[in-house]
Design a protein around this motif. Structure first.
Motif, PDB file in Angstrom:
ATOM      1  N   GLY A 137       0.782  -1.233   0.000  1.00  0.00           N
ATOM      2  CA  GLY A 137       0.000   0.000   0.000  1.00  0.00           C
ATOM      3  C   GLY A 137       0.811   1.278   0.000  1.00  0.00           C
ATOM      4  N   HIS A 138       2.106   1.175   0.260  1.00  0.00           N
ATOM      5  CA  HIS A 138       2.960   2.363   0.283  1.00  0.00           C
ATOM      6  C   HIS A 138       3.329   2.836  -1.127  1.00  0.00           C
ATOM      7  N   PHE A 139       3.178   1.971  -2.131  1.00  0.00           N
ATOM      8  CA  PHE A 139       3.796   2.236  -3.428  1.00  0.00           C
ATOM      9  C   PHE A 139       2.779   2.554  -4.512  1.00  0.00           C
ATOM     10  N   ALA A 140       3.071   3.626  -5.255  1.00  0.00           N
ATOM     11  CA  ALA A 140       2.262   3.973  -6.423  1.00  0.00           C
ATOM     12  C   ALA A 140       2.548   3.017  -7.573  1.00  0.00           C
ATOM     13  N   PHE A 141       3.786   2.517  -7.641  1.00  0.00           N
ATOM     14  CA  PHE A 141       4.195   1.599  -8.710  1.00  0.00           C
ATOM     15  C   PHE A 141       5.108   0.526  -8.131  1.00  0.00           C
ATOM     16  N   VAL A 142       5.024  -0.659  -8.719  1.00  0.00           N
ATOM     17  CA  VAL A 142       5.966  -1.742  -8.411  1.00  0.00           C
ATOM     18  C   VAL A 142       6.486  -2.279  -9.739  1.00  0.00           C
ATOM     19  N   PHE A 143       7.814  -2.275  -9.907  1.00  0.00           N
ATOM     20  CA  PHE A 143       8.440  -2.786 -11.125  1.00  0.00           C
ATOM     21  C   PHE A 143       9.451  -3.864 -10.751  1.00  0.00           C
ATOM     22  N   GLY A 144       9.483  -4.936 -11.548  1.00  0.00           N
ATOM     23  CA  GLY A 144      10.400  -6.040 -11.301  1.00  0.00           C
ATOM     24  C   GLY A 144      11.518  -6.102 -12.322  1.00  0.00           C
ATOM     25  N   GLY A 145      12.336  -7.120 -12.195  1.00  0.00           N
ATOM     26  CA  GLY A 145      13.462  -7.287 -13.103  1.00  0.00           C
ATOM     27  C   GLY A 145      13.048  -7.610 -14.528  1.00  0.00           C
ATOM     28  N   ASP A 146      11.794  -8.039 -14.701  1.00  0.00           N
ATOM     29  CA  ASP A 146      11.282  -8.333 -16.027  1.00  0.00           C
ATOM     30  C   ASP A 146      10.309  -7.262 -16.530  1.00  0.00           C
ATOM     31  N   SER A 147      10.268  -6.110 -15.843  1.00  0.00           N
ATOM     32  CA  SER A 147       9.364  -5.036 -16.262  1.00  0.00           C
ATOM     33  C   SER A 147       9.940  -4.208 -17.404  1.00  0.00           C
ATOM     34  N   PHE A 148      11.265  -4.178 -17.520  1.00  0.00           N
ATOM     35  CA  PHE A 148      11.932  -3.372 -18.545  1.00  0.00           C
ATOM     36  C   PHE A 148      12.931  -4.245 -19.308  1.00  0.00           C
ATOM     37  N   GLU A 149      13.514  -3.654 -20.355  1.00  0.00           N
ATOM     38  CA  GLU A 149      14.435  -4.412 -21.203  1.00  0.00           C
ATOM     39  C   GLU A 149      15.716  -4.802 -20.468  1.00  0.00           C
TER      40      GLU A 149
END
Length: 225
Positions: A137-149
């Motif tokens: 709930g603290h985060f507006a976004f969550v990105f992982g190691g497979d979210s970008f190139e």
């Protein structure tokens, strides 16, 4: 000299080794996977210094360590399937939130900063872990190691996360535990603060080029807005 935080608008926070001690989860999932392949178990110290560069790197390194030679692509793909199954089955069960993390995230939000979690962990592992530990709930976004190139230490994930947050890198703090986080932040133009209790591939974190170091996340001096 303390980092000047008065200009900050957002913060990007790493997961493994920064917010949650996940070494226990890694050990259990890897042990089950190695049992499936009939390979000897990896030592805890080896796993601790190998995590942080993404699950694919961890898996390839562990297979090579256990088998004594680089894994074939077929072996890796089979191991990856087994590892994912085992990890998702125990995700968070052998992991604990580090002291001061929940309080530190509250302080960041109270200072008016927008928060994103950026990890090299696969997104399908990261999201349920954050939820299980009451941190999502603290985060507006969550990105992982497979979210970008590309993954950290490449600056691309930080730059993309800044775009999502709508903030300039110079006004977006990177909070991490390793040289991966610091190198990515420096290349992206983000200020960076590292915690002293994380993994950092088995090397002393104080030797890393960072703006400041914290023993607890809630020690970061922030203005209230």
């Amino acid at each position: 000299m303390p980092l000047d935080t008065s200009h900050l608008q957002a913060a990007i926070v790493d997961l493994d080794g920064t917010m949650v001690d996940t070494l226990g989860d890694f050990m259990v999932a890897l042990t089950h996977m190695l049992d499936d392949l009939g390979l000897p178990h990896a030592e805890r110290a080896f796993v601790e210094r190998t995590i942080g560069k993404g699950s694919e790197h961890l898996l390839r390194s562990t297979l090579q360590h256990a088998a004594g030679e680089p894994p074939s692509q077929a072996m890796f793909e089979h191991a990856w399937q087994r590892y994912q199954q085992h990890y998702l089955a125990i995700n968070g069960q052998h992991a604990d939130v580090f002291p001061g993390v929940a309080e530190g995230l509250e302080l960041l939000r109270a200072a008016g900063l927008r928060l994103a979690c950026l990890t090299n962990k696969p997104l399908s592992f990261a999201q349920p872990l954050l939820a299980a530990k009451g941190l999502a709930g603290h985060f507006a976004f969550v990105f992982g190691g497979d979210s970008f190139e590309r993954k950290k230490p490449d600056p691309l994930p930080l730059l993309k996360t800044c775009q999502a947050l709508g903030t300039a890198p110079a006004r977006t703090l990177m909070l991490g535990d390793s040289a991966n986080d610091a190198q990515a932040a420096r290349a992206a133009g983000c200020p960076v603060v590292l915690v002293t209790y994380g993994y950092n591939h088995g090397e002393p974190v104080q030797a890393v080029d960072a703006d400041s170091f914290l023993d607890r996340l809630d020690q970061l001096a922030l203005p209230r807005r």
